[in-house]
Design an enzyme around this catalytic site. Structure first.
Site, PDB file in Angstrom:
ATOM      1  N   TYR A   1       0.396  -5.287-104.005  1.00  0.00           N
ATOM      2  CA  TYR A   1       1.912  -4.144-104.047  1.00  0.00           C
ATOM      3  C   TYR A   1       0.843  -3.057-104.393  1.00  0.00           C
ATOM      4  CZ  TYR A   1       6.295  -6.255-102.814  1.00  0.00           C
ATOM      5  OH  TYR A   1       7.045  -6.609-101.719  1.00  0.00           O
TER       6      TYR A   1
ATOM      7  N   ASN B   1      15.696  -5.798-102.504  1.00  0.00           N
ATOM      8  CA  ASN B   1      16.250  -6.572-101.332  1.00  0.00           C
ATOM      9  C   ASN B   1      15.866  -7.687-100.608  1.00  0.00           C
ATOM     10  OD1 ASN B   1      13.080  -5.554-101.701  1.00  0.00           O
ATOM     11  ND2 ASN B   1      13.590  -3.965 -99.932  1.00  0.00           N
TER      12      ASN B   1
ATOM     13  N   HIS C   1      10.233 -10.128 -98.796  1.00  0.00           N
ATOM     14  CA  HIS C   1       9.520  -9.437 -98.399  1.00  0.00           C
ATOM     15  C   HIS C   1       8.529 -10.022 -97.053  1.00  0.00           C
ATOM     16  CE1 HIS C   1       5.162  -7.673 -97.775  1.00  0.00           C
ATOM     17  NE2 HIS C   1       4.412  -8.856 -98.074  1.00  0.00           N
TER      18      HIS C   1
ATOM     19  N   LYS D   1      12.969 -13.216-102.702  1.00  0.00           N
ATOM     20  CA  LYS D   1      12.281 -12.456-104.019  1.00  0.00           C
ATOM     21  C   LYS D   1      13.338 -13.046-105.243  1.00  0.00           C
ATOM     22  CE  LYS D   1      10.704  -7.595-101.815  1.00  0.00           C
ATOM     23  NZ  LYS D   1      10.899  -6.900-101.886  1.00  0.00           N
TER      24      LYS D   1
ATOM     25  N   GLU E   1      -2.863 -11.900 -97.223  1.00  0.00           N
ATOM     26  CA  GLU E   1      -1.242 -12.064 -97.943  1.00  0.00           C
ATOM     27  C   GLU E   1      -1.226 -13.727 -98.631  1.00  0.00           C
ATOM     28  OE1 GLU E   1       1.194  -7.878 -96.725  1.00  0.00           O
ATOM     29  OE2 GLU E   1       2.552 -10.377 -97.100  1.00  0.00           O
TER      30      GLU E   1
HETATM   31  P1  ADP Z   1       9.065  -3.061 -96.363  1.00  0.00           P
HETATM   32  O1  ADP Z   1       9.061  -4.684 -97.991  1.00  0.00           O
HETATM   33  O2  ADP Z   1      10.097  -3.214 -96.005  1.00  0.00           O
HETATM   34  O3  ADP Z   1       7.324  -3.403 -95.686  1.00  0.00           O
HETATM   35  P2  ADP Z   1       7.640  -0.966 -98.733  1.00  0.00           P
HETATM   36  O4  ADP Z   1       6.515  -1.642 -97.756  1.00  0.00           O
HETATM   37  O5  ADP Z   1       7.993  -0.137 -98.103  1.00  0.00           O
HETATM   38  O6  ADP Z   1       8.829  -2.034 -97.298  1.00  0.00           O
HETATM   39  O7  ADP Z   1       8.009  -0.801 -99.969  1.00  0.00           O
HETATM   40  C1  ADP Z   1       7.827  -2.365-100.461  1.00  0.00           C
HETATM   41  C2  ADP Z   1       8.876  -2.700-101.668  1.00  0.00           C
HETATM   42  O8  ADP Z   1       9.458  -1.807-102.306  1.00  0.00           O
HETATM   43  C3  ADP Z   1      10.494  -2.858-101.226  1.00  0.00           C
HETATM   44  O9  ADP Z   1      10.269  -4.019-100.323  1.00  0.00           O
HETATM   45  C4  ADP Z   1      11.433  -2.596-102.019  1.00  0.00           C
HETATM   46  O10 ADP Z   1      11.055  -3.695-102.883  1.00  0.00           O
HETATM   47  C5  ADP Z   1      10.250  -1.256-102.742  1.00  0.00           C
HETATM   48  N1  ADP Z   1      10.683  -0.213-102.862  1.00  0.00           N
HETATM   49  C6  ADP Z   1      10.575   0.720-101.141  1.00  0.00           C
HETATM   50  N2  ADP Z   1      11.097   1.863-101.618  1.00  0.00           N
HETATM   51  C7  ADP Z   1      11.579   1.812-102.328  1.00  0.00           C
HETATM   52  C8  ADP Z   1      12.638   2.509-103.462  1.00  0.00           C
HETATM   53  N3  ADP Z   1      12.174   3.865-102.589  1.00  0.00           N
HETATM   54  N4  ADP Z   1      13.016   3.179-104.666  1.00  0.00           N
HETATM   55  C9  ADP Z   1      12.759   1.383-105.311  1.00  0.00           C
HETATM   56  N5  ADP Z   1      12.082  -0.188-104.385  1.00  0.00           N
HETATM   57  C10 ADP Z   1      11.577   0.801-103.068  1.00  0.00           C
HETATM   58 MG    MG Z   2       5.931  -3.608 -96.575  1.00  0.00          MG
END
Ligand code: ADP
Ligand code: MG
Length: 139
Positions: A50, A113, A116, A10, A127
């Site tokens: 997303y 974070n 992905h 990212k 994807e």
């Molecule tokens: P993952 O990436 O671990 O699969 P999710 O699919 O739940 O997590 O969420 C997609 C992305 O959305 C996350 O990687 C993060 O970048 C963002 N995200 C998730 N939860 C939050 C939150 N509470 N606040 C801000 N951004 C979030």
């Molecule tokens: Mg996810």
């Protein structure tokens, strides 16, 4: 079983020049990077990618973040690649991520974070198809 998963390094990570360090964690875990391209994600691409999160409060922020700087899109291949990559990525929130995981090592916060990874084999296929044609994947 050998399978494929989809990965994105990212913007928060590419901005800090962490592509190589993240790829080292991926390769050390036994996953093979079988396709990789650095792109600037368009708003349309980020919104589609997303779409499952479009009702969530952080959706706008997430789309903004994904288009803020280049990303590296990747296909990873290996034994149980989907689950293995989720494991080495660590929890979504780096504060909850296990030691040694990519998010524990590099993520800034729950939104920024660093990586992905697909959450199922079906989503991995969908994807991958959004960013790569089959001939661009060399296993
Ligand atoms: P993952 O990436 O671990 O699969 P999710 O699919 O739940 O997590 O969420 C997609 C992305 O959305 C996350 O990687 C993060 O970048 C963002 N995200 C998730 N939860 C939050 C939150 N509470 N606040 C801000 N951004 C979030
Ligand atoms: Mg996810």
């Amino acid at each position: 079983m050998t399978e494929r998963t989809f990965s994105i390094i990212k913007p928060d990570a590419t901005e800090r020049n962490l592509t190589g360090k993240i790829n080292a964690v991926i390769e050390d875990a036994g996953l093979r990077i079988v396709a990789q391209r650095r792109i600037r994600m368009t708003e349309a691409q980020a919104k589609t990618f997303y779409e499952v999160h479009k009702e969530r409060p952080f959706y706008g922020e997430l789309v903004g973040q994904m288009t803020s700087a280049p990303v590296v899109v990747q296909v990873l291949e290996g034994e149980n690649a989907v689950a293995k990559y989720r494991e080495i990525m660590g929890a979504t929130n780096p504060e909850q991520a296990a030691e040694g995981t990519i998010r524990k090592l590099f993520a800034k916060n729950v939104g920024e974070n660093s990586v992905h990874g697909s959450d199922s084999q079906d989503n991995a296929k969908l994807e991958i198809a959004q960013f790569f044609t089959e001939d661009q994947i060399v296993g």
